[in-house]
Design a protein around this motif. Structure first.
Motif, PDB file in Angstrom:
ATOM      1  N   ARG A  41     -19.524  -0.773 -31.972  1.00  0.00           N
ATOM      2  CA  ARG A  41     -19.053   0.434 -32.630  1.00  0.00           C
ATOM      3  C   ARG A  41     -20.178   1.398 -32.905  1.00  0.00           C
ATOM      4  O   ARG A  41     -21.321   0.984 -33.175  1.00  0.00           O
ATOM      5  CB  ARG A  41     -18.349   0.081 -33.942  1.00  0.00           C
ATOM      6  N   TRP A  42     -19.836   2.693 -32.853  1.00  0.00           N
ATOM      7  CA  TRP A  42     -20.801   3.706 -33.251  1.00  0.00           C
ATOM      8  C   TRP A  42     -21.041   3.588 -34.756  1.00  0.00           C
ATOM      9  O   TRP A  42     -20.136   3.380 -35.541  1.00  0.00           O
ATOM     10  CB  TRP A  42     -20.263   5.104 -32.944  1.00  0.00           C
ATOM     11  N   GLY A  81     -30.629   5.235 -40.326  1.00  0.00           N
ATOM     12  CA  GLY A  81     -30.490   6.674 -40.267  1.00  0.00           C
ATOM     13  C   GLY A  81     -30.221   7.241 -38.894  1.00  0.00           C
ATOM     14  O   GLY A  81     -30.036   8.454 -38.749  1.00  0.00           O
ATOM     15  N   THR A  82     -30.180   6.397 -37.880  1.00  0.00           N
ATOM     16  CA  THR A  82     -29.933   6.855 -36.513  1.00  0.00           C
ATOM     17  C   THR A  82     -28.537   6.459 -36.070  1.00  0.00           C
ATOM     18  O   THR A  82     -28.144   5.294 -36.224  1.00  0.00           O
ATOM     19  CB  THR A  82     -30.966   6.249 -35.544  1.00  0.00           C
TER      20      THR A  82
END
Length: 125
Positions: free
Chosen positions: A99-100, A105-106
């Motif tokens: 999953r995205w 933080g990226t």
């Protein structure tokens, strides 16, 4: 929480075929890839096949040419067509979703975020 439900496992003689299915309970846009893993008794879990959100596929050397991974985004379903099955293909097969999401933080593709309960495939000689 995403849910993955596999089906299609069973017992078959060597040389036979089975088709595994995995229904995913979330919209396609949140996923960046899906795959099938397997684990045989006494062995480590291994990646059998993977497909990215762009449709790029990959296979373990041991199944290349015999297994085919595919997906139907309209049905939110992943498939694994297994032909010319061998006794060494006997294992529990798991459906896995990537999953995205954010990592440090990226925004990136997070592999293996969700797993199905597994389906048994038994190949006899």
């Amino acid at each position: 929480q995403v849910q993955l439900v596999e089906s299609g496992g069973g017992s078959v003689q060597a040389g036979g075929s089975l088709k595994l299915s995995c229904v995913v309970s979330e919209i396609t846009l949140t996923r960046c890839g899906m795959g099938w893993y397997r684990q045989a008794p006494g062995k480590e879990r291994e990646l059998v096949s993977h497909i990215t959100w762009q449709g790029t596929t990959s296979y373990a050397a041991s199944v290349k040419g015999r297994f085919t991974i595919s997906q139907d985004t309209d049905k939110n379903t992943l498939y694994l067509q297994m032909n010319s099955l061998k006794t060494e293909d006997t294992a529990v097969y798991y459906c896995v979703a990537d999953r995205w999401g954010y990592v440090s933080g990226t925004y990136t593709c997070r592999a293996g975020v969700a797993w199905g309960q597994g389906t048994q495939v038994t190949v006899s000689s």
